[in-house]
Scaffold this active site. Structure first.
Site: not given
Ligand code: GLC
Ligand code: CA
Length: 539
Positions: A96, A197, A239, A313-314
């Protein structure tokens, strides 16, 4: 063909995967001990959520040292061992990469805070106050203003997430070059690539209140590619909450040398009220869902690459959100797996999804760990929402749903730890666990295993054209894949009622590829799909 084009990725949220030393926190040795299991499932790569040094304000997404492992997860030697042990099983480790922001405890920020003259000052985004207040109205995803006052200098710094996650200033060339150096450190270890991310935010223009899709975003990604990824056989997945099919092509067109693929959420935001937040619920309309999924299938046909996923995970657990996690739990989990894996793109399985793990219910805010849920709760309570409705939305949408420990067995603490888990295990672990799933040839696990194997052996799953049929049907999801003269038909009933399916294409000669209802034959003169039944036939 690139290796990631017919690959299936498994996401590990390390805190909750497997504890090896009884402190209640999953760790790298725990992951190593479960690699044989992942090999049996058949996955090609692991996307590892952050294991770096971090004060854990946002469970590792607030990194204080990119080149150190958090002691609670292990050491750099453990990490090297993980990469090597995974490689032995033909599994790559995708790290990540969190470079939109760091932790406020990262040395760069500690330096930056020392004053305006500090060489690291400009690694972050600082602005003067306006009329004694925040520079503008930019809000943080985790609630409140995105600006935090630094008492020492009287300036504000930007944080699009928590105030312990200051945003990096990508306009600073030295900062970018430090990031590339850090990425090369990891790439030289032989990792399989990066999951990036919130990468759509790095081109932000805070003064204009532009966060996603800033004007220089793609220039940065090209530069990043040239300095790190170029010439290496790795995958990158961005992402990108803001992506549209048009921008997805910018990120992932094979000729543009930016990313391998996007991880976009349009199909994941249809159960919220448009223009509001994830917490403002709305019932999912299957027609709309099919339409959005189809749009991405069709638009990215030749000029880009997409990820296939229904949870991470979100988000809430897929079976609880899109299926039925009580009466039809196993059947609907398999149904969703079939519908998703039969599409074009790279499938992602989030830990526990492969056995149909479910959402978690809390009765009080004290049981909640997730910073996003807690901040929303506090804010909305003040705005006058009731405790009851807030706990309800947390149970439906909160991020802890996906973060409960993986249920390995019916033993105490689900075999996750010999101590006390950092987040309680789900009470349903005695029934829903990996050991039981492995023993039962009819379990959800074996549907995933079969889908992964099918993808390896059938180019039609990887390359086939996609065509939606019966677009207006409110509960049947039916589509065709076709490739080099071969056609597969995917039929699913995403509802709790039996549904009649009449399709001329179906015939007794159709060959069954996979079914979650032990169906062996189909006919064109009408058949009834049981609740959550799904099958795929070759025509
Ligand atoms: C992304 C991650 C999340 C995190 C956010 C800030 O969306 O998947 O878990 O809180 O970024 O890093
Ligand atoms: Ca541990």
């Amino acid at each position: 063909m690139k290796w990631w084009q017919n690959a299936v990725i498994y996401q590990i949220y390390p805190r909750s995967f497997q504890d090896s030393n009884g402190d209640g926190i999953g760790d790298i040795q725990g992951i190593i001990s479960r690699l044989d299991y992942l090999e049996e499932l058949g996955v090609d790569a692991i996307w590892l959520s952050p294991v770096y040094q971090s004060p854990n304000d946002d469970n590792g997404y607030d990194i204080s040292d990119y080149q150190a492992i958090h002691p609670e997860y292990g050491t750099m030697e453990d990490m090297d061992e993980l990469i090597e042990e995974a490689k032995k099983r033909s599994i790559r480790i995708v790290m990540d990469l969190v470079v939109n922001h760091t932790s406020d405890e990262h040395n760069w920020f500690v330096e930056a805070k020392k004053g305006k003259e500090n060489p690291y000052r400009d690694y972050y985004v600082w602005r003067n106050s306006v009329d004694g207040k925040e520079p503008n109205n930019l809000g943080s995803t985790f609630g409140g203003s995105a600006w935090e006052l630094d008492e020492t200098s009287g300036q504000y710094y930007l944080h699009l997430f928590s105030k312990k996650q200051p945003d990096l200033n990508w306009e600073n060339e030295q900062m970018r070059s430090d990031i590339y150096e850090m990425m090369n450190y990891w790439l030289d270890k032989g990792i399989g690539g990066f999951r990036m991310d919130v990468i759509d935010l790095i081109g932000k223009k805070p003064d204009e209140e532009i966060t996603a899709d800033g004007p220089k975003l793609h220039d940065y990604l090209k530069e990043l590619h040239d300095n790190t990824l170029k010439g290496r056989d790795v995958m990158t997945v961005g992402e990108t909450w803001s992506a549209t099919p048009e921008t997805a092509k910018l990120y992932s067109h094979p000729d543009r040398n930016e990313l391998s693929m996007v991880f976009q959420f349009e199909h994941m935001m249809l159960d919220e009220q448009p223009g509001k937040t994830k917490w403002d619920l709305k019932a999912l309309d299957l027609q709309e869902w099919k339409e959005v999924l189809t749009k991405w299938q069709v638009e990215l046909k030749d000029d880009g690459w997409n990820s296939l996923f229904l949870n991470n995970h979100d988000t809430p657990r897929a079976v609880s959100r899109f299926g039925n996690d009580t009466e039809f739990r196993e059947k609907s989990a398999k149904c969703l797996a079939i519908v998703s894996h039969m599409m074009k793109g790279t499938p992602y399985i989030f830990q526990g999804e492969e056995i149909g793990m479910t959402n978690r219910k809390v009765k009080s805010i004290d049981e909640v760990d997730d910073i996003e849920s807690i901040n929303m709760y506090t804010e909305r309570l003040e705005e006058g929402y009731s405790e009851e409705e807030l706990l309800h939305v947390i149970n439906v949408k909160g991020r802890d749903n996906a973060r409960t420990p993986v249920q390995w067995s019916a033993e105490e603490q689900a075999g996750f730890t010999e101590g006390t888990p950092w987040l309680p295990v789900q009470p349903n672990y005695k029934e829903i666990n990996i050991e039981a799933a492995l023993k039962n040839t009819e379990s959800v696990f074996y549907t995933y295993q079969r889908l992964i194997e099918l993808r390896k052996n059938n180019p039609i799953m990887v390359w086939g054209d996609f065509e939606l049929l019966m677009a207006d049907h409110p509960s049947l999801f039916v589509y065709k894949r076709s490739y080099e003269g071969e056609t597969w038909l995917v039929c699913a009933n995403i509802s709790e009622e039996p549904e009649r399916l009449l399709l001329n294409e179906l015939s007794l000669k159709s060959e069954m590829i996979i079914s979650n209802a032990k169906r062996t034959t189909v006919t064109s003169d009408g058949l009834v799909l049981s609740p959550y039944e799904a099958f795929v036939v070759k025509l």
